[in-house]
Design an enzyme around this catalytic site. Structure first.
Site, short mmCIF file in Angstrom:
data_model
loop_
_atom_site.label_atom_id
_atom_site.label_comp_id
_atom_site.label_asym_id
_atom_site.label_seq_id
_atom_site.Cartn_x
_atom_site.Cartn_y
_atom_site.Cartn_z
N GLU A 25 30.98 38.08 37.75
CA GLU A 25 32.33 38.06 38.33
C GLU A 25 33.19 39.11 37.64
O GLU A 25 33.22 39.17 36.41
CB GLU A 25 32.93 36.66 38.19
N GLN A 26 33.90 39.90 38.43
CA GLN A 26 34.69 40.98 37.83
C GLN A 26 35.93 40.50 37.07
O GLN A 26 36.36 41.14 36.12
CB GLN A 26 35.12 41.96 38.92
N TYR A 81 51.23 21.22 55.29
CA TYR A 81 50.46 19.97 55.14
C TYR A 81 50.39 19.60 53.67
O TYR A 81 50.55 20.45 52.79
CB TYR A 81 49.06 20.09 55.75
N ASP A 92 32.85 36.30 52.95
CA ASP A 92 33.71 37.38 53.46
C ASP A 92 33.04 38.74 53.37
O ASP A 92 33.37 39.64 54.14
CB ASP A 92 35.02 37.42 52.68
N ARG A 123 42.75 25.21 47.12
CA ARG A 123 41.63 26.12 46.88
C ARG A 123 41.04 25.97 45.48
O ARG A 123 39.83 26.03 45.29
CB ARG A 123 42.22 27.51 46.90
C1 LIG Z 1 45.99 33.10 54.44
C2 LIG Z 1 44.57 32.61 54.40
C3 LIG Z 1 44.29 31.30 54.74
C4 LIG Z 1 42.96 30.85 54.74
N1 LIG Z 1 42.72 29.55 55.11
C5 LIG Z 1 41.44 29.10 55.14
C6 LIG Z 1 41.16 27.76 55.52
O1 LIG Z 1 42.09 26.99 55.83
N2 LIG Z 1 39.86 27.33 55.53
C7 LIG Z 1 38.82 28.17 55.17
O2 LIG Z 1 37.66 27.73 55.20
N3 LIG Z 1 39.06 29.45 54.82
C8 LIG Z 1 40.33 29.94 54.79
N4 LIG Z 1 40.59 31.23 54.42
C9 LIG Z 1 39.45 32.13 54.13
C10 LIG Z 1 38.88 31.94 52.75
O3 LIG Z 1 39.89 32.02 51.79
C11 LIG Z 1 37.84 33.04 52.48
O4 LIG Z 1 37.04 33.23 53.59
C12 LIG Z 1 36.97 32.66 51.30
O5 LIG Z 1 37.75 32.46 50.16
C13 LIG Z 1 35.92 33.74 51.07
O6 LIG Z 1 35.20 33.45 49.90
P1 LIG Z 1 34.23 34.54 49.27
O7 LIG Z 1 33.66 33.91 48.07
O8 LIG Z 1 33.34 35.09 50.32
O9 LIG Z 1 35.18 35.76 48.86
P2 LIG Z 1 36.36 35.82 47.79
O10 LIG Z 1 37.09 34.54 47.72
O11 LIG Z 1 37.15 37.05 48.10
O12 LIG Z 1 35.61 36.01 46.40
C14 LIG Z 1 35.07 37.24 46.03
C15 LIG Z 1 34.88 37.23 44.51
O13 LIG Z 1 34.15 38.38 44.13
C16 LIG Z 1 34.77 39.01 43.04
N5 LIG Z 1 34.40 40.43 43.14
C17 LIG Z 1 34.87 41.34 44.03
N6 LIG Z 1 34.25 42.52 43.84
C18 LIG Z 1 33.37 42.35 42.81
C19 LIG Z 1 32.42 43.20 42.17
N7 LIG Z 1 32.25 44.47 42.54
N8 LIG Z 1 31.68 42.69 41.15
C20 LIG Z 1 31.83 41.39 40.75
N9 LIG Z 1 32.74 40.55 41.33
C21 LIG Z 1 33.47 41.02 42.35
C22 LIG Z 1 36.25 38.71 43.23
O14 LIG Z 1 36.96 38.81 42.01
C23 LIG Z 1 36.19 37.27 43.75
O15 LIG Z 1 36.15 36.33 42.70
C24 LIG Z 1 41.90 31.72 54.38
C25 LIG Z 1 42.18 33.03 54.00
C26 LIG Z 1 43.50 33.48 54.01
C27 LIG Z 1 43.79 34.89 53.62
#
Ligand SMILES: Cc1cc2nc3c(=O)[nH]c(=O)nc-3n(C[C@H](O)[C@H](O)[C@H](O)COP(=O)(O)OP(=O)(O)OC[C@H]3O[C@@H](n4cnc5c(N)ncnc54)[C@H](O)[C@@H]3O)c2cc1C
Length: 392
Positions: A36-37, A219, A296, A110
């Site tokens: 993790e960065q 909510y 994502d 979250r």
């Molecule tokens: C306004 C808003 C509301 C939302 N509401 C909902 C909801 O109600 N329900 C729901 O299910 N989802 C919701 N989401 C979506 C949800 O937040 C994301 O889809 C989810 O958090 C994605 O998780 P992830 O682990 O794929 O990515 P991220 O949460 O972006 O995690 C990526 C991680 O990788 C790390 N990283 C990045 N680059 C590197 C690298 N090169 N090397 C090492 N580490 C790195 C980052 O620091 C981070 O910790 C919402 C999003 C937004 C913006």
């Protein structure tokens, strides 16, 4: 069995997706190293909605109760017109929804769901958690993957899972489709203590105020102790950025003329944070050899269906299943994982845009939306979302 089979699977990113993937893989017996960065494992932001579908995935990895422990169950989802105050529709989310989907609909902070995943990983002797380890590059030699970290250090793994979010570097290299699409929609988010919510405005339901090119959601969170506010509006002011300090002047200008309930609630927040909302076109292939993407990084979506974290968790369970089925052929397992996931996640990416249009409709389109939603029975509303809430 090759020599590389003794190496851990590398996971780039310790957000909700990365932790879920690491834990699900550890349950299948794979050693995993999370890189993790950031200086710590942490979630910034506020509440998230958890559709019944994610609980099917959580049950599979034994974390349903841990997530439920701090969550809140709204009894319904109510959509109101932000100009007239009229109730447009109300979908029950309690017992009746449970009977239909066999899993609950919850909302949570979250940090609470991320914390549940983090604790599970910390308690696993197969998962190693490392901070301040940014993955800058990788090379797949067909036997193993070597990543280069920001420090210049290298790390070897039998495979690499890019869980590095919307702006994924891993994706850049295996898909190469440029930066995400800036939607022109901005989200402001804030959390209040329950005591700071005016008593006449506190509602146990999830309320969506639909306005012209805006919507506002609120909510309760964390067993009802907190209150989550999300205000979304259209703006072409921002071209890039993520989770910045917000300037509430623009927010109030966009919500001008809306119901006093909306404005009074917006005024309660002292510190807002702002997200510039982005997504991408769905793709069919996000794996190459021993490297794949998840969450994502693979299928970034707008938040209008509230499913990004849910999809990342579903991905994690599917990926671990496929990896366990083909332990000695992870490239084939990754191909099978993406094959199983791409249509479902692509549908959410596309439908999230449609829901955004629907929430933010103006004029005749808003009237038509209201007429359509008011004419639907509860069962018809459930039928409309069954493809999502009924699956995994
Ligand atoms: C306004 C808003 C509301 C939302 N509401 C909902 C909801 O109600 N329900 C729901 O299910 N989802 C919701 N989401 C979506 C949800 O937040 C994301 O889809 C989810 O958090 C994605 O998780 P992830 O682990 O794929 O990515 P991220 O949460 O972006 O995690 C990526 C991680 O990788 C790390 N990283 C990045 N680059 C590197 C690298 N090169 N090397 C090492 N580490 C790195 C980052 O620091 C981070 O910790 C919402 C999003 C937004 C913006």
């Amino acid at each position: 069995m090759t020599k590389a089979n003794g190496l851990p699977i590398l996971v780039a990113g310790g957000g909700i997706g990365g932790l879920a993937a690491a834990y699900a893989l550890s349950l299948k017996g794979f050693p995993v190293r999370i890189l993790e960065q950031a200086p710590e494992f942490r979630e910034v932001g506020a509440g998230i909605q958890l559709g019944p579908n994610v609980f099917r995935a959580l049950e599979r990895i034994g974390l349903k109760d841990a997530v439920l422990a701090d969550a809140w169950q709204p009894t319904g989802l109510e959509m109101r017109d932000a100009l007239t105050g009229e109730v447009i529709t109300r979908m029950p989310l309690g017992e009746r929804a449970f009977e239909r989907f066999k899993q609950p609909y919850m909302v949570t902070h979250r940090a609470d769901i991320h914390g549940a995943f983090l604790e599970a990983c910390q308690n696993s002797n197969l998962v190693t958690l490392e901070t301040e380890q940014r993955v800058d590059d990788f090379a797949d030699d067909g036997e193993k993957v070597t990543v280069t970290l920001q420090s210049g250090e290298r790390a070897e793994g039998r495979a690499l899972i890019g869980c590095d979010g919307m702006w994924s570097r891993i994706r850049e290299k295996i898909v190469g489709d440029g930066p995400p699409r800036i939607s022109g929609h901005i989200a402001y988010r804030g959390v209040l203590e329950r005591a700071d919510v005016p008593a006449d405005l506190w509602r146990q339901d999830m309320i969506i105020w639909a306005g012209p090119r805006t919507h506002f959601v609120h909510y309760p969170l964390r067993r009802g102790e907190l209150y989550n506010l999300v205000a979304v509006f259209h703006s072409d002011k921002y071209v890039e950025g993520w989770n910045a300090e917000a300037d509430p002047k623009e927010l109030f200008a966009r919500f001008k003329g809306q119901r006093p309930e909306v404005l009074r609630m917006l005024e309660r927040i002292e510190t807002w944070r702002m997200w510039v909302l982005c997504d991408r076109e769905p793709i069919k292939e996000w794996s190459k050899g021993r490297v794949t993407l998840l969450g994502d990084a693979a299928h970034p979506m707008l938040q209008y269906l509230a499913q990004g974290a849910c999809m990342a968790t579903e991905d994690a369970v599917c990926l671990a299943d496929k990896a366990a089925e083909q332990t000695d052929d992870l490239p084939a397992a990754f191909a099978a994982y993406q094959q199983q996931r791409y249509l479902r996640t692509g549908r959410v990416q596309i439908m999230a845009r449609v829901y955004g249009e629907f929430y933010h409709a103006r004029g005749v389109a808003a009237e038509l939306r209201n007429q359509f939603l008011q004419s639907r029975s509860v069962d018809e509303a459930y039928d409309g979302i069954a493809w999502l809430y009924g699956g995994m």
